[in-house]
Every structure is written in structure tokens, then in C-alpha cells.
Design an enzyme around this catalytic site. Structure first.
Site, PDB file in Angstrom:
ATOM      1  N   TYR A 144       0.807  -1.287  -0.141  1.00 43.30           N
ATOM      2  CA  TYR A 144       0.130   0.064  -0.192  1.00 43.30           C
ATOM      3  C   TYR A 144       0.894   1.271   0.086  1.00 43.30           C
ATOM      4  CZ  TYR A 144      -2.795   3.605   2.172  1.00 43.30           C
ATOM      5  OH  TYR A 144      -3.542   5.009   2.345  1.00 43.30           O
TER       6      TYR A 144
HETATM    7  N1  LIG Z   1      -9.671   6.910   6.013  1.00 43.95           N
HETATM    8  C1  LIG Z   1      -8.482   7.229   6.264  1.00 43.95           C
HETATM    9  O1  LIG Z   1      -8.049   7.504   7.486  1.00 43.95           O
HETATM   10  C2  LIG Z   1      -7.399   7.790   5.277  1.00 43.95           C
HETATM   11  C3  LIG Z   1      -7.399   7.675   4.079  1.00 43.95           C
HETATM   12  N2  LIG Z   1      -6.442   7.999   3.249  1.00 43.95           N
HETATM   13  C4  LIG Z   1      -6.710   8.028   1.915  1.00 43.95           C
HETATM   14  O2  LIG Z   1      -7.891   8.942   1.505  1.00 43.95           O
HETATM   15  C5  LIG Z   1      -8.866   8.315   0.562  1.00 43.95           C
HETATM   16  C6  LIG Z   1     -10.208   8.039   0.899  1.00 43.95           C
HETATM   17  O3  LIG Z   1      -9.907   7.250   2.128  1.00 43.95           O
HETATM   18  P1  LIG Z   1     -11.400   6.531   2.383  1.00 43.95           P
HETATM   19  O4  LIG Z   1     -12.676   7.245   2.338  1.00 43.95           O
HETATM   20  O5  LIG Z   1     -11.237   5.752   3.863  1.00 43.95           O
HETATM   21  O6  LIG Z   1     -11.414   5.218   1.031  1.00 43.95           O
HETATM   22  P2  LIG Z   1     -12.088   3.709   1.182  1.00 43.95           P
HETATM   23  O7  LIG Z   1     -11.167   2.889   1.934  1.00 43.95           O
HETATM   24  O8  LIG Z   1     -13.600   4.036   1.768  1.00 43.95           O
HETATM   25  O9  LIG Z   1     -11.900   3.642  -0.408  1.00 43.95           O
HETATM   26  C7  LIG Z   1     -12.730   4.699  -1.038  1.00 43.95           C
HETATM   27  C8  LIG Z   1     -13.174   3.931  -2.225  1.00 43.95           C
HETATM   28  O10 LIG Z   1     -12.279   3.318  -3.120  1.00 43.95           O
HETATM   29  C9  LIG Z   1     -12.967   2.308  -3.928  1.00 43.95           C
HETATM   30  N3  LIG Z   1     -12.276   1.197  -4.503  1.00 43.95           N
HETATM   31  C10 LIG Z   1     -11.453   0.267  -3.837  1.00 43.95           C
HETATM   32  N4  LIG Z   1     -10.868  -0.518  -4.776  1.00 43.95           N
HETATM   33  C11 LIG Z   1     -11.401  -0.073  -6.036  1.00 43.95           C
HETATM   34  C12 LIG Z   1     -11.014  -0.542  -7.283  1.00 43.95           C
HETATM   35  N5  LIG Z   1     -10.390  -1.689  -7.452  1.00 43.95           N
HETATM   36  N6  LIG Z   1     -11.483   0.135  -8.289  1.00 43.95           N
HETATM   37  C13 LIG Z   1     -12.427   1.254  -8.175  1.00 43.95           C
HETATM   38  N7  LIG Z   1     -12.775   1.621  -6.858  1.00 43.95           N
HETATM   39  C14 LIG Z   1     -12.310   1.018  -5.855  1.00 43.95           C
HETATM   40  C15 LIG Z   1     -14.219   1.896  -2.986  1.00 43.95           C
HETATM   41  O11 LIG Z   1     -15.393   1.427  -3.795  1.00 43.95           O
HETATM   42  P3  LIG Z   1     -16.497   0.570  -3.384  1.00 43.95           P
HETATM   43  O12 LIG Z   1     -16.919   0.968  -1.860  1.00 43.95           O
HETATM   44  O13 LIG Z   1     -17.537   1.155  -4.391  1.00 43.95           O
HETATM   45  O14 LIG Z   1     -15.845  -1.007  -3.519  1.00 43.95           O
HETATM   46  C16 LIG Z   1     -14.225   2.718  -2.096  1.00 43.95           C
HETATM   47  O15 LIG Z   1     -15.393   3.236  -1.753  1.00 43.95           O
HETATM   48  C17 LIG Z   1      -7.816   7.162  -0.095  1.00 43.95           C
HETATM   49  O16 LIG Z   1      -7.236   7.242  -0.984  1.00 43.95           O
HETATM   50  C18 LIG Z   1      -7.154   6.866   1.222  1.00 43.95           C
HETATM   51  O17 LIG Z   1      -6.186   5.837   0.779  1.00 43.95           O
HETATM   52  C19 LIG Z   1      -5.207   8.167   3.645  1.00 43.95           C
HETATM   53  C20 LIG Z   1      -5.139   8.037   5.029  1.00 43.95           C
HETATM   54  C21 LIG Z   1      -5.981   8.006   5.910  1.00 43.95           C
HETATM   55  N1  LIG Z   2      -8.073   3.329   1.302  1.00 39.71           N
HETATM   56  C1  LIG Z   2      -8.025   3.486   2.486  1.00 39.71           C
HETATM   57  N2  LIG Z   2      -6.952   3.927   2.774  1.00 39.71           N
HETATM   58  C2  LIG Z   2      -6.489   4.276   4.213  1.00 39.71           C
HETATM   59  C3  LIG Z   2      -7.410   4.057   5.112  1.00 39.71           C
HETATM   60  C4  LIG Z   2      -8.967   3.447   4.813  1.00 39.71           C
HETATM   61  O1  LIG Z   2      -9.736   3.298   5.494  1.00 39.71           O
HETATM   62  N3  LIG Z   2      -9.028   3.226   3.342  1.00 39.71           N
HETATM   63  N4  LIG Z   2      -7.392   4.083   6.474  1.00 39.71           N
HETATM   64  C5  LIG Z   2      -6.006   4.277   6.793  1.00 39.71           C
HETATM   65  C6  LIG Z   2      -5.821   4.670   8.221  1.00 39.71           C
HETATM   66  O2  LIG Z   2      -6.820   5.503   8.889  1.00 39.71           O
HETATM   67  C7  LIG Z   2      -4.312   4.897   8.788  1.00 39.71           C
HETATM   68  O3  LIG Z   2      -4.125   6.163   8.351  1.00 39.71           O
HETATM   69  C8  LIG Z   2      -4.378   4.879  10.235  1.00 39.71           C
HETATM   70  O4  LIG Z   2      -2.991   5.191  10.600  1.00 39.71           O
HETATM   71  C9  LIG Z   2      -4.859   4.818   5.962  1.00 39.71           C
HETATM   72  N5  LIG Z   2      -5.275   4.465   4.476  1.00 39.71           N
END
Ligand SMILES: NC(=O)C1=CN([C@@H]2O[C@H](COP(=O)(O)OP(=O)(O)OC[C@H]3O[C@@H](n4cnc5c(N)ncnc54)[C@H](OP(=O)(O)O)[C@@H]3O)[C@@H](O)[C@H]2O)C=CC1
Ligand SMILES: Nc1nc2c(c(=O)[nH]1)N=C([C@H](O)[C@@H](O)CO)CN2
Length: 236
Positions: A148
């Protein structure tokens, strides 16, 4: 008021951060095209608000290319592309290569091909932006999410290359969050440990990403930059 003629594309907007940002963009008068992979309540919510939802699975090259062709049947211009779709997969025995390949395709190949094939759509809008949602963890690596972290680091590098390639017509920037939103299965011990990693010690939610997105969309003098939105993890 923003120019609402050219839509903003945001990927993975069926839930959580992407859904929140899509809703805020719609509230502020933008047209929105979003991708989803699974049919979720948030997908219908966005359709009801007038957004165009396109199915996309970016886990393979074929899926990415099919999406690009479908997108071009729905619009001839784009105000911005927000690459938000992501999977946070840890290493699991016997599926390391499969998981790595999925995340490489999702976090790197999809932004790469979409940016290359949709450059002309962005050039029909002024201003125009590409925004990559990365992760603060690329600063130091991750022992538990190696693939990742590596693929998100590659995304950070795409920000630099596309910023050079597309200037001055298109700004290209990134946002690198740390903890934004816990997942439902995160237990109390995990939550306490995660909150303790940052100086500010909070679970901020999705609005901090929309605020960052707004800044990048509105600022005419920022490109090739990745905004750190990490609660001060680097000073803890
Ligand atoms: N949440 C957090 O604390 C953190 C998040 N981030 C980043 O911020 C962004 C948003 O996070 P978050 O809202 O938690 O993300 P999610 O884990 O909720 O993923 C967002 C969406 O990505 C879609 N997705 C996953 N795999 C695929 C694929 N193969 N093709 C198309 N779509 C796909 C999913 O669609 P579906 O649901 O329709 O399958 C999901 O709804 C991400 O880029 C994440 O890496 C970074 C650090 C921390
Ligand atoms: N696609 C996603 N990326 C990440 C997620 C997630 O929920 N979906 N969550 C994290 C964690 O919150 C991490 O930041 C905690 O230290 C990271 N990326």
C-alpha cells in the site's frame, strides 16, 4: 461561484471521504461525475443530487481503459480529476503478489492512464486540476502495509511528473492524509494507539480533505505540491 460548466471527476465516491467531497462539490455548484465499484447508499445519494455515477473497477488495466472510454461518452471537458479510490490492504500470506498488483493498478496505473488519456478533457477547462489522494505514511514507510505504502509513494511521484508535463494549463497536486476516519471494525485499543500517533490526537473526518481540495482548486499558484494533512504526526 465556480464555473459549473465542466464537471469534476472524483473516483471511489460511494462512501466515506469521496462521498463527502462529492457532496460538498455539488453543494458549491460544481457538476460531478463519480466512480463506484459497489452499489452503496452513497451512490444513490449522489445520483439524487444530480451527479453522474459510472461503474469502475481499477484493479486491472482492462477495467481502467473501459472506464476511460465510458467517461468520454459522458463529457467533453473536465474541471478537475480527484484520484481518491483506494484499497488499504495489509500483507497476507500467499496473496502478497495479488494484493500488490491490485494496489499498483488502483493507486498508480489508474491515475497514470486516466491522466494521460484525459489531458485533453482538462485542457478544455480553465483553470484545470489533477489531485492525487495519497497518504502521509509514504514519509517513512509502513511495516504492515508495505505494498500500500509503496504504491502511494509512486502516486506521490506521479504528482511531480504530471505537474511538469501539464504546466501551465493544468495544475497537479497531492494530498497526503494520516488518520481521517476509523473503520467500523477498529477496536478501542487500535483507536487509542492511532490517535496517540499525532500531536493533535483527533479523528478529523472527511471535511479536512475537502478543505484541502478547495485550497488546491482555488489557488492559481500551487502545482507539484503534496499537502500534508496529518495532525502533526511528523512532530510527535
Ligand atoms: N480513511 C483514512 O483514515 C485515510 C485515508 N487515506 C486515503 O484517503 C482516500 C479516501 O479514504 P477512504 O474514504 O477511507 O477510502 P475507502 O477505503 O473508503 O475507499 C474509497 C473507495 O475506493 C473504492 N475502490 C477500492 N478499490 C477499488 C477498485 N479496484 N476500483 C475502483 N474503486 C475502488 C471503493 O469503492 P467501493 O466501495 O465501491 O468498492 C471505496 O468506496 C483514499 O485514497 C485513502 O487511501 C489516507 C490516509 C488515511
Ligand atoms: N483506502 C483507504 N486507505 C486508508 C485507510 C482506509 O480506510 N482506506 N485508512 C488508513 C488509516 O486510517 C491509517 O491512516 C491509520 O493510521 C490509511 N489508509
Amino acid at each position: 461561484m465556480p464555473d459549473s460548466s465542466a464537471p469534476i471527476l472524483i473516483t471511489g465516491a460511494g462512501q466515506r471521504v469521496g462521498l463527502h467531497c462529492a457532496q460538498r462539490l455539488l453543494e458549491e455548484g460544481h457538476r460531478v461525475i463519480f466512480t463506484y465499484r459497489s452499489e452503496r447508499p452513497g451512490v444513490q445519494t449522489l445520483r439524487d443530487l444530480g451527479a453522474i455515477g459510472l461503474f469502475a473497477d481499477f484493479s486491472s488495466e482492462a477495467g481502467i481503459l473501459v472506464f476511460i472510454e465510458t467517461l468520454k461518452t459522458h463529457t467533453e471537458s473536465l474541471r478537475a480529476i480527484v484520484h481518491n479510490a483506494s484499497e488499504w490492504l495489509a500483507e497476507t500470506p500467499d496473496s502478497e503478489a495479488e494484493a500488490f498488483t491490485r494496489m499498483f493498478n488502483l493507486h498508480m496505473l489508474a491515475p497514470y492512464l486516466i491522466n494521460l488519456h484525459c489531458g485533453e478533457l482538462l485542457r478544455r477547462s480553465t483553470p484545470a486540476d489533477i489531485i492525487h489522494i495519497s497518504d502521509d505514511v509514504t514519509r517513512k514507510g509502513s511495516s504492515k502495509h508495505i505494498g500500500y505504502c509503496a504504491t502511494k509513494a509512486g502516486l506521490d511521484n506521479l504528482t511531480l511528473s504530471f505537474a511538469a508535463r501539464y504546466a501551465p494549463a493544468i495544475k497537479v497536486n497531492g494530498i497526503a492524509p494520516a488518520l481521517l476516519l476509523f473503520n467500523p471494525d477498529d477496536d478501542a485499543a487500535y483507536r487509542a494507539k492511532a490517535l496517540a500517533k499525532s500531536a493533535l490526537g483527533i479523528e478529523p473526518g472527511s471535511e479536512v480533505i475537502y478543505q484541502s481540495l478547495r485550497y488546491l482548486l482555488d489557488n492559481p499558484y500551487v502545482t507539484g505540491t503534496t499537502l500534508t494533512v496529518n495532525g502533526g504526526r511528523h512532530v510527535k
